[in-house]
Design a protein around this motif. Sequence first.
Motif, short mmCIF file in Angstrom:
data_model
loop_
_atom_site.label_atom_id
_atom_site.label_comp_id
_atom_site.label_asym_id
_atom_site.label_seq_id
_atom_site.Cartn_x
_atom_site.Cartn_y
_atom_site.Cartn_z
N GLN A 33 0.82 -1.21 0.00
CA GLN A 33 0.00 0.00 0.00
C GLN A 33 0.86 1.27 0.00
N TYR A 34 1.93 1.26 0.78
CA TYR A 34 2.74 2.47 0.93
C TYR A 34 4.12 2.33 0.29
N LYS A 35 4.23 1.43 -0.68
CA LYS A 35 5.52 1.19 -1.32
C LYS A 35 6.10 2.45 -1.94
N SER A 36 5.30 3.14 -2.74
CA SER A 36 5.80 4.35 -3.41
C SER A 36 6.16 5.44 -2.41
N LEU A 37 5.32 5.59 -1.38
CA LEU A 37 5.58 6.62 -0.38
C LEU A 37 6.84 6.32 0.41
N LYS A 38 7.06 5.05 0.73
CA LYS A 38 8.23 4.64 1.49
C LYS A 38 9.51 4.90 0.71
N GLU A 39 9.48 4.61 -0.59
CA GLU A 39 10.66 4.79 -1.42
C GLU A 39 11.04 6.26 -1.53
N VAL A 40 10.04 7.12 -1.49
CA VAL A 40 10.30 8.55 -1.61
C VAL A 40 10.76 9.16 -0.29
N LEU A 41 10.06 8.85 0.79
CA LEU A 41 10.36 9.46 2.07
C LEU A 41 11.63 8.93 2.71
N ALA A 63 3.51 13.19 9.10
CA ALA A 63 2.91 13.26 7.77
C ALA A 63 3.19 14.60 7.12
N SER A 64 3.10 15.69 7.90
CA SER A 64 3.35 17.03 7.37
C SER A 64 4.79 17.15 6.87
N GLU A 65 5.72 16.67 7.67
CA GLU A 65 7.13 16.73 7.29
C GLU A 65 7.39 15.92 6.02
N GLY A 66 6.80 14.72 5.97
CA GLY A 66 7.01 13.85 4.81
C GLY A 66 6.40 14.41 3.54
N LEU A 67 5.19 14.93 3.63
CA LEU A 67 4.51 15.48 2.45
C LEU A 67 5.25 16.71 1.91
N ASN A 68 5.67 17.58 2.81
CA ASN A 68 6.42 18.76 2.37
C ASN A 68 7.73 18.38 1.69
N GLU A 69 8.35 17.32 2.19
CA GLU A 69 9.61 16.86 1.62
C GLU A 69 9.43 16.35 0.19
N THR A 70 8.31 15.71 -0.08
CA THR A 70 8.10 15.11 -1.41
C THR A 70 7.75 16.13 -2.48
N MET A 71 7.22 17.27 -2.10
CA MET A 71 6.72 18.23 -3.08
C MET A 71 7.80 18.69 -4.07
N LYS A 72 9.04 18.76 -3.61
CA LYS A 72 10.11 19.26 -4.49
C LYS A 72 10.45 18.27 -5.61
N TYR A 73 9.98 17.03 -5.47
CA TYR A 73 10.26 16.03 -6.51
C TYR A 73 9.15 15.95 -7.56
N TYR A 74 8.06 16.67 -7.31
CA TYR A 74 6.91 16.59 -8.22
C TYR A 74 7.29 17.06 -9.63
N GLY A 75 6.94 16.25 -10.61
CA GLY A 75 7.17 16.61 -12.01
C GLY A 75 8.59 16.38 -12.51
N GLU A 101 12.93 8.46 -11.59
CA GLU A 101 12.10 7.43 -10.98
C GLU A 101 11.39 7.96 -9.75
N VAL A 102 12.15 8.69 -8.92
CA VAL A 102 11.55 9.29 -7.72
C VAL A 102 10.48 10.31 -8.10
N GLY A 103 10.79 11.12 -9.15
CA GLY A 103 9.84 12.12 -9.60
C GLY A 103 8.54 11.50 -10.07
N THR A 104 8.64 10.38 -10.77
CA THR A 104 7.44 9.68 -11.26
C THR A 104 6.61 9.16 -10.09
N LEU A 105 7.29 8.60 -9.09
CA LEU A 105 6.60 8.07 -7.91
C LEU A 105 5.87 9.19 -7.17
N VAL A 106 6.57 10.30 -6.97
CA VAL A 106 5.98 11.44 -6.25
C VAL A 106 4.81 12.02 -7.03
#
Length: 249
Positions: free
Chosen positions: A38-46, A119-131, A135-140
């Motif tokens: 369920q959280y595979k993609s999120l785990k790989e990013v965070l 969750a707040s810390e993790g979500l904010n961290e991922t935003m910079k990879y968006y787009g 591989e990480v960018g695609t996951l995010v």
Amino acid sequence: MVLQLLLTAINLVFVIVQIIILLFGLVIVGVGTWLELQYKSLKEVLDSSRLNYGPYLIICVGILVSLIGLFGFVGVNGKNAINKYSLGLYIILAFIVVLGQMAGAMATFVFREQVESIASEGLNETMKYYGMNSEVGTLVTDFWNNLQQENGCCGVNGARDWIGEIRNDSVVFPSTCCKNTTDILCGRNSSTITSAYGGGCLSFVTQQLSDNLLHAGAFGLSVVGVQAVAIIVAVIILTFTSTVSEYSK
């Protein structure tokens, strides 16, 4: 004769409880596997140890619980014949596991209080990879697009969180934030921010994680309850076995 029949009945109860414990263990393994997927993609990013190792820890606990249940059968050999040493070792091991599970279940409830900040810390961290074209960018990107579309939210606390985060000068915030998917101008500049969903996604992620932890903690306590019954029954079996042996002499 009466004591022998009673001992047989208690042995049957013990076997049934072990089957329940074995099934509980398999369910725990299943839950851990589900969380891993369920959280595979999120785990790989965070790259968070709490997310990376949590599912594996749950799987290990499930396997251990199943093994304890199987080992309980070793304590009852043949028709009404009790292996005292095996049963005694089972009681010790089961008691240690119960203490560990109680600590884990209580820690789960305590950990729920920290979910929002994590969750707040993790979500904010991922935003910079968006787009990003990686591989990480695609996951995010897939993660955020699905999160925003499915829950009707935008960013961590709102659409403004995206300003300056996306590596694309022609986009201010993702199109998945737009309330009207046919609005081609939505997300192109900061003036269209009113066209985005008003609420952030943090509350949805926090609620989901918190609910999962609550269910995991409640389930863990139920397993502890069943194992506690098994320990009590095992002690009774040992006591009755000694009594029956004394009467048989």
